[in-house]
Design an enzyme around this catalytic site. Structure first.
Site, PDB file in Angstrom:
ATOM      1  N   PRO A   1       0.791  -1.232   0.000  1.00 43.98           N
ATOM      2  CA  PRO A   1       0.000   0.000   0.000  1.00 43.98           C
ATOM      3  C   PRO A   1       0.828   1.289   0.000  1.00 43.98           C
ATOM      4  O   PRO A   1       1.849   1.381   0.669  1.00 43.98           O
ATOM      5  CB  PRO A   1      -0.824  -0.100   1.302  1.00 43.98           C
ATOM      6  CG  PRO A   1      -0.117  -1.100   2.138  1.00 43.98           C
ATOM      7  CD  PRO A   1       0.535  -2.057   1.186  1.00 43.98           C
ATOM      8  N   ASN A   2       0.334   2.210  -0.772  1.00 39.64           N
ATOM      9  CA  ASN A   2       0.863   3.575  -0.889  1.00 39.64           C
ATOM     10  C   ASN A   2       2.180   3.674  -1.667  1.00 39.64           C
ATOM     11  O   ASN A   2       2.664   4.772  -1.939  1.00 39.64           O
ATOM     12  CB  ASN A   2       1.030   4.231   0.493  1.00 39.64           C
ATOM     13  CG  ASN A   2      -0.291   4.323   1.231  1.00 39.64           C
ATOM     14  OD1 ASN A   2      -1.268   4.795   0.669  1.00 39.64           O
ATOM     15  ND2 ASN A   2      -0.339   3.849   2.464  1.00 39.64           N
TER      16      ASN A   2
ATOM     17  N   ARG B   1       5.087  10.991  -2.594  1.00 41.03           N
ATOM     18  CA  ARG B   1       4.779  10.680  -1.192  1.00 41.03           C
ATOM     19  C   ARG B   1       6.012  10.928  -0.316  1.00 41.03           C
ATOM     20  O   ARG B   1       7.016  10.215  -0.435  1.00 41.03           O
ATOM     21  CB  ARG B   1       4.397   9.202  -1.103  1.00 41.03           C
ATOM     22  CG  ARG B   1       4.192   8.697   0.290  1.00 41.03           C
ATOM     23  CD  ARG B   1       4.155   7.186   0.320  1.00 41.03           C
ATOM     24  NE  ARG B   1       3.883   6.749   1.661  1.00 41.03           N
ATOM     25  CZ  ARG B   1       4.117   5.543   2.123  1.00 41.03           C
ATOM     26  NH1 ARG B   1       4.633   4.621   1.340  1.00 41.03           N
ATOM     27  NH2 ARG B   1       3.836   5.242   3.366  1.00 41.03           N
TER      28      ARG B   1
ATOM     29  N   TYR C   1      11.034   8.855   1.433  1.00 38.39           N
ATOM     30  CA  TYR C   1      11.026   7.724   0.504  1.00 38.39           C
ATOM     31  C   TYR C   1      11.748   7.996  -0.823  1.00 38.39           C
ATOM     32  O   TYR C   1      11.826   7.094  -1.660  1.00 38.39           O
ATOM     33  CB  TYR C   1       9.578   7.297   0.236  1.00 38.39           C
ATOM     34  CG  TYR C   1       8.872   6.832   1.495  1.00 38.39           C
ATOM     35  CD1 TYR C   1       9.331   5.716   2.193  1.00 38.39           C
ATOM     36  CD2 TYR C   1       7.761   7.512   2.005  1.00 38.39           C
ATOM     37  CE1 TYR C   1       8.715   5.290   3.354  1.00 38.39           C
ATOM     38  CE2 TYR C   1       7.125   7.086   3.157  1.00 38.39           C
ATOM     39  CZ  TYR C   1       7.605   5.982   3.834  1.00 38.39           C
ATOM     40  OH  TYR C   1       6.994   5.559   4.982  1.00 38.39           O
TER      41      TYR C   1
ATOM     42  N   ASN D   1       8.183  -5.375  -0.391  1.00 42.28           N
ATOM     43  CA  ASN D   1       7.993  -4.200   0.451  1.00 42.28           C
ATOM     44  C   ASN D   1       6.495  -4.129   0.732  1.00 42.28           C
ATOM     45  O   ASN D   1       5.715  -3.685  -0.114  1.00 42.28           O
ATOM     46  CB  ASN D   1       8.479  -2.918  -0.237  1.00 42.28           C
ATOM     47  CG  ASN D   1       8.378  -1.713   0.696  1.00 42.28           C
ATOM     48  OD1 ASN D   1       7.746  -1.778   1.753  1.00 42.28           O
ATOM     49  ND2 ASN D   1       8.989  -0.610   0.302  1.00 42.28           N
TER      50      ASN D   1
ATOM     51  N   ALA E   1       2.882  -0.515   4.995  1.00 43.07           N
ATOM     52  CA  ALA E   1       2.369  -0.548   6.370  1.00 43.07           C
ATOM     53  C   ALA E   1       1.859  -1.929   6.778  1.00 43.07           C
ATOM     54  O   ALA E   1       1.775  -2.220   7.981  1.00 43.07           O
ATOM     55  CB  ALA E   1       1.264   0.493   6.524  1.00 43.07           C
TER      56      ALA E   1
ATOM     57  N   GLU F   1      12.662  -9.115   2.598  1.00 43.92           N
ATOM     58  CA  GLU F   1      11.872  -7.939   3.007  1.00 43.92           C
ATOM     59  C   GLU F   1      12.690  -6.680   2.725  1.00 43.92           C
ATOM     60  O   GLU F   1      13.864  -6.605   3.109  1.00 43.92           O
ATOM     61  CB  GLU F   1      11.592  -8.045   4.509  1.00 43.92           C
ATOM     62  CG  GLU F   1      10.885  -6.843   5.078  1.00 43.92           C
ATOM     63  CD  GLU F   1      10.703  -6.958   6.591  1.00 43.92           C
ATOM     64  OE1 GLU F   1      11.158  -7.958   7.193  1.00 43.92           O
ATOM     65  OE2 GLU F   1      10.106  -6.029   7.165  1.00 43.92           O
TER      66      GLU F   1
ATOM     67  N   HIS G   1      12.637  -2.284   2.713  1.00 43.12           N
ATOM     68  CA  HIS G   1      12.023  -0.987   3.010  1.00 43.12           C
ATOM     69  C   HIS G   1      12.957   0.105   2.509  1.00 43.12           C
ATOM     70  O   HIS G   1      14.179   0.012   2.692  1.00 43.12           O
ATOM     71  CB  HIS G   1      11.793  -0.806   4.517  1.00 43.12           C
ATOM     72  CG  HIS G   1      10.907  -1.871   5.064  1.00 43.12           C
ATOM     73  ND1 HIS G   1       9.548  -1.858   4.880  1.00 43.12           N
ATOM     74  CD2 HIS G   1      11.198  -3.001   5.743  1.00 43.12           C
ATOM     75  CE1 HIS G   1       9.042  -2.941   5.431  1.00 43.12           C
ATOM     76  NE2 HIS G   1      10.012  -3.655   5.962  1.00 43.12           N
TER      77      HIS G   1
ATOM     78  N   ARG H   1      12.749   4.880  12.970  1.00 38.47           N
ATOM     79  CA  ARG H   1      11.517   5.681  12.891  1.00 38.47           C
ATOM     80  C   ARG H   1      10.605   5.384  14.094  1.00 38.47           C
ATOM     81  O   ARG H   1      11.070   4.915  15.125  1.00 38.47           O
ATOM     82  CB  ARG H   1      10.838   5.420  11.542  1.00 38.47           C
ATOM     83  CG  ARG H   1      11.752   5.809  10.346  1.00 38.47           C
ATOM     84  CD  ARG H   1      11.074   5.578   9.019  1.00 38.47           C
ATOM     85  NE  ARG H   1       9.897   6.439   8.872  1.00 38.47           N
ATOM     86  CZ  ARG H   1       8.959   6.255   7.948  1.00 38.47           C
ATOM     87  NH1 ARG H   1       9.072   5.263   7.073  1.00 38.47           N
ATOM     88  NH2 ARG H   1       7.920   7.074   7.880  1.00 38.47           N
TER      89      ARG H   1
HETATM   90  C1  DQA Z   1       8.046   1.396   4.109  1.00 36.18           C
HETATM   91  C2  DQA Z   1       8.058   1.629   5.616  1.00 36.18           C
HETATM   92  C3  DQA Z   1       6.687   1.403   6.209  1.00 36.18           C
HETATM   93  O1  DQA Z   1       6.715   1.648   7.611  1.00 36.18           O
HETATM   94  C4  DQA Z   1       5.673   2.347   5.588  1.00 36.18           C
HETATM   95  O2  DQA Z   1       4.396   2.086   6.099  1.00 36.18           O
HETATM   96  C5  DQA Z   1       5.691   2.279   4.102  1.00 36.18           C
HETATM   97  C6  DQA Z   1       6.985   2.232   3.417  1.00 36.18           C
HETATM   98  C7  DQA Z   1       9.403   1.737   3.451  1.00 36.18           C
HETATM   99  O3  DQA Z   1       9.606   1.325   2.323  1.00 36.18           O
HETATM  100  O4  DQA Z   1      10.233   2.415   4.060  1.00 36.18           O
HETATM  101  O5  DQA Z   1       4.662   2.344   3.447  1.00 36.18           O
HETATM  102  O6  DQA Z   1       7.789   0.016   3.873  1.00 36.18           O
END
Ligand code: DQA
Length: 149
Positions: free
Chosen positions: A10-11, A18, A23, A74, A77, A98, A100, A107
């Site tokens: 998501p996102n 964003r 990011y 990735n 959230a 995994e 990020h 954070r």
């Molecule tokens: C993320 C870190 C997550 O905490 C966040 O909710 C994201 C992006 C990252 O790529 O740093 O959506 O996965």
């Protein structure tokens, strides 16, 4: 040809606009293209998928079994909430790295917990989009090591 699945949650479709200070300025399309080019240089195909829906991500993980040598995930959230994604990785036994973009450990405390980490072979975070390329290399190295043994 060997293939790797790049799965974004998501996102992450909003990358580029964003919170670029967190990011980065690259769009998801740019990140995916860099992954494809990196894979091609190493002789592997890279498939990319993004969804804002947990079930759609689950379906992709299920479908990866027997198709991809590994998954670069990735989960956004969902990383911090989804027992279902963790269970899916355990269930299909497809090696999953995994990733990020940000250093989740530096954070907010709710980002320090990852359900994905329990099922993943490893976690890469804090290196921006370069983390995806490192994850592809890690999966390839693992596959080559397994083939040699
Ligand atoms: C993320 C870190 C997550 O905490 C966040 O909710 C994201 C992006 C990252 O790529 O740093 O959506 O996965």
């Amino acid at each position: 040809m060997k293939s790797v699945l790049i799965l974004n949650g998501p996102n992450l479709n909003l990358l580029g606009t964003r919170q670029p200070e967190v990011y980065g300025a690259e769009t998801l399309a740019m990140v995916e293209e860099a992954c494809r080019a990196h894979g091609a240089a190493a002789g592997i195909e890279v498939s990319c998928f993004q969804s804002n829906h947990e079930g759609a991500l689950l379906d992709q993980i299920h479908a990866a079994k027997g198709v991809h040598i590994g998954i670069v995930l990735n989960a956004g959230a969902y990383t911090h909430t989804s027992v279902a994604l963790m269970d899916a990785i355990y269930s299909v036994e497809v090696p999953t790295v995994e990733v990020h973009l940000s250093n989740i450990h530096a954070r907010e405390s709710f980002r320090h917990t990852s359900y994905i980490s329990r099922a993943a072979i490893g976690q890469i975070c804090g290196f921006g989009s370069f983390g995806y390329l490192m994850a592809i290399d890690a999966l390839l190295q693992r596959q080559l090591r397994n083939e040699a043994s």
